[in-house]
Motif scaffolding. Structure first.
Motif, PDB file in Angstrom:
ATOM      1  N   MET A 128       0.762  -1.295   0.074  1.00 28.30           N
ATOM      2  CA  MET A 128       0.458   0.084   0.384  1.00 28.30           C
ATOM      3  C   MET A 128       1.182   1.220  -0.072  1.00 28.30           C
ATOM      4  SD  MET A 128      -3.039  -0.931   3.102  1.00 28.30           S
ATOM      5  CE  MET A 128      -3.394   0.595   2.141  1.00 28.30           C
ATOM      6  N   ILE A 129       2.321   1.160   0.796  1.00 33.40           N
ATOM      7  CA  ILE A 129       3.149   2.657   1.066  1.00 33.40           C
ATOM      8  C   ILE A 129       3.375   2.434  -0.423  1.00 33.40           C
ATOM      9  CG2 ILE A 129       4.842   3.095   1.754  1.00 33.40           C
ATOM     10  CD1 ILE A 129       4.117   1.968   4.604  1.00 33.40           C
ATOM     11  N   ASP A 130       4.400   1.561  -1.299  1.00 31.63           N
ATOM     12  CA  ASP A 130       4.838   2.093  -2.727  1.00 31.63           C
ATOM     13  C   ASP A 130       3.842   1.998  -3.145  1.00 31.63           C
ATOM     14  OD1 ASP A 130       6.827   0.465  -1.635  1.00 31.63           O
ATOM     15  OD2 ASP A 130       6.833  -0.921  -2.236  1.00 31.63           O
ATOM     16  N   ALA A 131       2.468   2.121  -3.354  1.00 31.88           N
ATOM     17  CA  ALA A 131       1.620   2.727  -4.222  1.00 31.88           C
ATOM     18  C   ALA A 131       1.289   3.891  -4.127  1.00 31.88           C
ATOM     19  CB  ALA A 131      -0.095   1.649  -4.251  1.00 31.88           C
ATOM     20  N   GLY A 132       1.338   3.953  -2.439  1.00 29.02           N
ATOM     21  CA  GLY A 132       1.224   5.807  -2.251  1.00 29.02           C
ATOM     22  C   GLY A 132      -0.347   5.949  -1.462  1.00 29.02           C
ATOM     23  N   HIS A 133      -0.243   4.745  -1.266  1.00 28.08           N
ATOM     24  CA  HIS A 133      -1.823   4.534  -0.167  1.00 28.08           C
ATOM     25  C   HIS A 133      -1.205   4.361   1.524  1.00 28.08           C
ATOM     26  CE1 HIS A 133      -3.451   2.455  -4.373  1.00 28.08           C
ATOM     27  NE2 HIS A 133      -3.335   4.108  -4.165  1.00 28.08           N
ATOM     28  N   VAL A 134      -0.877   5.860   1.380  1.00 28.83           N
ATOM     29  CA  VAL A 134      -0.310   5.640   3.430  1.00 28.83           C
ATOM     30  C   VAL A 134      -1.405   6.457   3.774  1.00 28.83           C
ATOM     31  CG1 VAL A 134       1.841   6.116   2.527  1.00 28.83           C
ATOM     32  CG2 VAL A 134       0.461   8.067   2.838  1.00 28.83           C
ATOM     33  N   GLY A 135      -2.966   6.313   3.702  1.00 26.56           N
ATOM     34  CA  GLY A 135      -3.490   6.979   4.183  1.00 26.56           C
ATOM     35  C   GLY A 135      -4.256   8.448   4.278  1.00 26.56           C
ATOM     36  N   GLN A 136      -4.889   9.092   4.833  1.00 27.04           N
ATOM     37  CA  GLN A 136      -5.336  10.584   5.212  1.00 27.04           C
ATOM     38  C   GLN A 136      -4.792  11.149   4.425  1.00 27.04           C
ATOM     39  OE1 GLN A 136      -6.747  12.240   8.906  1.00 27.04           O
ATOM     40  NE2 GLN A 136      -8.450  10.267   9.114  1.00 27.04           N
ATOM     41  N   GLU A 137      -3.082  11.334   4.782  1.00 32.01           N
ATOM     42  CA  GLU A 137      -2.173  12.426   4.813  1.00 32.01           C
ATOM     43  C   GLU A 137      -2.257  12.518   2.761  1.00 32.01           C
ATOM     44  OE1 GLU A 137       2.486  13.446   3.860  1.00 32.01           O
ATOM     45  OE2 GLU A 137       2.103  11.226   5.265  1.00 32.01           O
ATOM     46  N   SER A 138      -2.366  11.068   2.304  1.00 37.10           N
ATOM     47  CA  SER A 138      -1.749  10.932   1.228  1.00 37.10           C
ATOM     48  C   SER A 138      -3.348  10.743  -0.158  1.00 37.10           C
ATOM     49  CB  SER A 138      -1.290   9.597   0.731  1.00 37.10           C
ATOM     50  OG  SER A 138      -2.554   8.077   0.633  1.00 37.10           O
ATOM     51  N   GLY A 139      -4.172  11.097   0.703  1.00 35.87           N
ATOM     52  CA  GLY A 139      -5.463  11.299  -0.334  1.00 35.87           C
ATOM     53  C   GLY A 139      -5.907   9.754   0.067  1.00 35.87           C
ATOM     54  N   GLN A 140      -5.342   8.556   0.440  1.00 37.83           N
ATOM     55  CA  GLN A 140      -6.104   6.970   0.171  1.00 37.83           C
ATOM     56  C   GLN A 140      -5.024   5.740   0.893  1.00 37.83           C
ATOM     57  OE1 GLN A 140      -6.875   5.213  -3.687  1.00 37.83           O
ATOM     58  NE2 GLN A 140      -6.779   3.338  -3.042  1.00 37.83           N
ATOM     59  N   GLY A 141      -5.892   5.450   1.812  1.00 41.02           N
ATOM     60  CA  GLY A 141      -4.941   4.394   2.418  1.00 41.02           C
ATOM     61  C   GLY A 141      -6.286   2.622   2.681  1.00 41.02           C
ATOM     62  N   PHE A 142      -6.799   2.362   3.369  1.00 38.84           N
ATOM     63  CA  PHE A 142      -7.985   1.809   3.645  1.00 38.84           C
ATOM     64  C   PHE A 142      -9.302   2.054   3.207  1.00 38.84           C
ATOM     65  CE2 PHE A 142      -4.581  -0.124   6.432  1.00 38.84           C
ATOM     66  CZ  PHE A 142      -4.771  -1.410   5.978  1.00 38.84           C
ATOM     67  N   TYR A 143      -9.049   3.216   3.425  1.00 33.69           N
ATOM     68  CA  TYR A 143     -10.443   4.795   2.830  1.00 33.69           C
ATOM     69  C   TYR A 143      -9.973   5.797   1.930  1.00 33.69           C
ATOM     70  CZ  TYR A 143     -12.945   1.989   6.756  1.00 33.69           C
ATOM     71  OH  TYR A 143     -14.184   1.336   7.139  1.00 33.69           O
ATOM     72  N   HIS A 144     -10.402   6.329   1.484  1.00 32.64           N
ATOM     73  CA  HIS A 144     -10.323   7.291  -0.113  1.00 32.64           C
ATOM     74  C   HIS A 144     -10.865   8.869   0.893  1.00 32.64           C
ATOM     75  CE1 HIS A 144     -10.920   3.016  -2.553  1.00 32.64           C
ATOM     76  NE2 HIS A 144      -9.752   3.986  -3.206  1.00 32.64           N
ATOM     77  N   PRO A 174     -10.631  13.354   0.220  1.00 31.86           N
ATOM     78  CA  PRO A 174     -11.455  13.481   1.733  1.00 31.86           C
ATOM     79  C   PRO A 174     -13.120  13.108   1.980  1.00 31.86           C
ATOM     80  CG  PRO A 174     -11.566  15.282  -0.527  1.00 31.86           C
ATOM     81  CD  PRO A 174     -10.833  14.049  -0.891  1.00 31.86           C
ATOM     82  N   ASN A 175     -13.576  12.355   0.771  1.00 32.09           N
ATOM     83  CA  ASN A 175     -14.606  11.872   0.981  1.00 32.09           C
ATOM     84  C   ASN A 175     -14.790  10.274   1.612  1.00 32.09           C
ATOM     85  OD1 ASN A 175     -15.972  14.701   1.254  1.00 32.09           O
ATOM     86  ND2 ASN A 175     -15.426  14.063  -1.437  1.00 32.09           N
ATOM     87  N   PRO A 176     -14.137  10.082   2.790  1.00 32.08           N
ATOM     88  CA  PRO A 176     -14.237   8.593   2.967  1.00 32.08           C
ATOM     89  C   PRO A 176     -15.797   7.551   2.876  1.00 32.08           C
ATOM     90  CG  PRO A 176     -13.737   9.371   5.305  1.00 32.08           C
ATOM     91  CD  PRO A 176     -13.721  11.095   4.289  1.00 32.08           C
ATOM     92  N   GLU A 177     -15.351   6.450   2.787  1.00 34.15           N
ATOM     93  CA  GLU A 177     -16.607   5.871   3.054  1.00 34.15           C
ATOM     94  C   GLU A 177     -17.382   5.934   4.226  1.00 34.15           C
ATOM     95  OE1 GLU A 177     -13.832   3.986  -0.644  1.00 34.15           O
ATOM     96  OE2 GLU A 177     -13.437   5.457   1.763  1.00 34.15           O
ATOM     97  N   PHE A 178     -16.541   5.525   5.166  1.00 35.90           N
ATOM     98  CA  PHE A 178     -17.223   5.608   6.828  1.00 35.90           C
ATOM     99  C   PHE A 178     -18.088   6.653   7.001  1.00 35.90           C
ATOM    100  CE2 PHE A 178     -12.414   6.295   7.175  1.00 35.90           C
ATOM    101  CZ  PHE A 178     -13.039   8.400   8.495  1.00 35.90           C
ATOM    102  N   GLU A 179     -17.825   8.069   5.915  1.00 36.61           N
ATOM    103  CA  GLU A 179     -18.932   9.030   6.635  1.00 36.61           C
ATOM    104  C   GLU A 179     -20.609   8.797   5.892  1.00 36.61           C
ATOM    105  OE1 GLU A 179     -16.523  12.588   5.285  1.00 36.61           O
ATOM    106  OE2 GLU A 179     -15.646  12.755   6.936  1.00 36.61           O
ATOM    107  N   ASP A 180     -20.573   7.614   4.801  1.00 34.13           N
ATOM    108  CA  ASP A 180     -21.745   7.936   4.596  1.00 34.13           C
ATOM    109  C   ASP A 180     -22.598   7.085   5.106  1.00 34.13           C
ATOM    110  OD1 ASP A 180     -23.911   6.264   3.661  1.00 34.13           O
ATOM    111  OD2 ASP A 180     -23.124   5.343   1.779  1.00 34.13           O
TER     112      ASP A 180
END
Length: 296
Positions: A266-282, A284-290
């Motif tokens: 995930m890190i190598d793909a640039g998906h390091v969390g909120q800071e990068s715009g994607q981690g386990f969620y996307h 600034p509008n993460p799925e858990f805000e639905d």
């Protein structure tokens, strides 16, 4: 307070927050980082969060920025008049050993050293410094302006006056000092939190369930506002990755290696969390805000 000039070494997710929080509360702050532009970008990016959560005006936020007097790649320059240095470097023992050897040579005799390390306890790092009586740990939680605890833990060699001075400083920067009276991996917060995150990551790594389902189960069953993978995204995946590597090196338990490999992908793909715009969620509008996240 005897502290006036503070140096923060490392401007990652937490280091940038620590530097700005200290500056906002009136101290002169120098930031030491290998890349000046990265440090500037991370610190400036805090504006939206501080304005949203603390209702700072543009002028008030700028006043904090103005107290960050220097951002430099030169360690000698960074600590030449430092009263207190907070190290917030990546969780690598080799990296920290090298840093503290250089810091011990560069810093004035008056300077107190603190580590923000999540993985190591003070006795693992104190052997790298030239002033054990002036060394301890000061550990912050992510989003420190909201989750404003500072866990303070020393060694048997830490001078009581130094410990108390850091406790007082924590209050000065609007932290609640959590005095840890005995060395403990994970301090208080992570000693409670890490088993939760570790269990969640093991379920994910073993393909028992997916991150969103694990979060839903935890949130519904415990009435918690956040699930473990939401927390991991907030923390950022680099630190959990390094901690899993450290755990594998210590225990040789293959589950830690599996988790580390999955986080590394995930890190190598640039998906390091909120800071990068994607981690386990996307973001600034993460799925858990639905509004229906917990109902599906």
């Amino acid at each position: 307070m005897s502290f006036k000039n503070i140096t923060v070494a490392g401007a990652g997710v937490l280091g940038s927050q620590i530097a700005y929080q200290i500056a906002l509360n009136g101290f002169n702050v120098t930031v030491y980082n290998h890349h000046i532009d990265t440090a500037e970008k991370r610190i400036n990016a805090l504006k939206a969060d501080y304005q949203r959560d603390l209702n700072l005006t543009d002028q008030e936020f700028q006043a904090g920025l103005d107290n960050i007097t220097t951002i430099t790649t030169d360690l000698k320059e960074a600590v030449k008049d430092a009263d207190y240095v907070i190290e917030a470097l990546p969780e690598s023992l080799e990296l920290k050993e090298k840093f503290y050897a250089e810091l011990s040579q560069a810093a004035p005799a008056k300077t107190i050293f603190a580590s923000n390390s999540s993985s190591f306890i003070p006795s693992q790092l104190v052997k790298f410094v030239d002033r054990p009586a002036k060394f301890l740990h000061m550990h912050f939680a992510n989003k420190i302006w909201r989750f404003n605890v500072a866990e303070i833990m020393g060694t048997e060699q830490t001078a009581p006056a130094v410990y108390q001075e850091v406790v007082d400083f924590a209050r000065e920067i609007k932290m609640v000092p959590i005095e840890v009276h005995k060395e403990q991996h994970g301090y208080v917060l992570n000693a409670v939190l890490m088993p939760l995150l570790a269990s969640a990551m093991q379920l994910w790594a073993n393909n028992v369930s997916d991150p969103q389902t694990i979060d839903k189960d935890w949130m519904i069953s415990t009435n918690s506002p956040m699930g473990p993978f939401m927390i991991l995204d907030m923390v950022g995946l680099r630190t959990p990755y390094q901690m899993e590597l450290n755990a594998y090196q210590t225990t040789k338990d293959e589950i830690h290696q599996t988790i580390a490999q999955k986080l590394k992908a995930m890190i190598d793909a640039g998906h390091v969390g909120q800071e990068s715009g994607q981690g386990f969620y996307h973001y600034p509008n993460p799925e858990f805000e639905d509004p229906d996240f917990l109902k599906k």
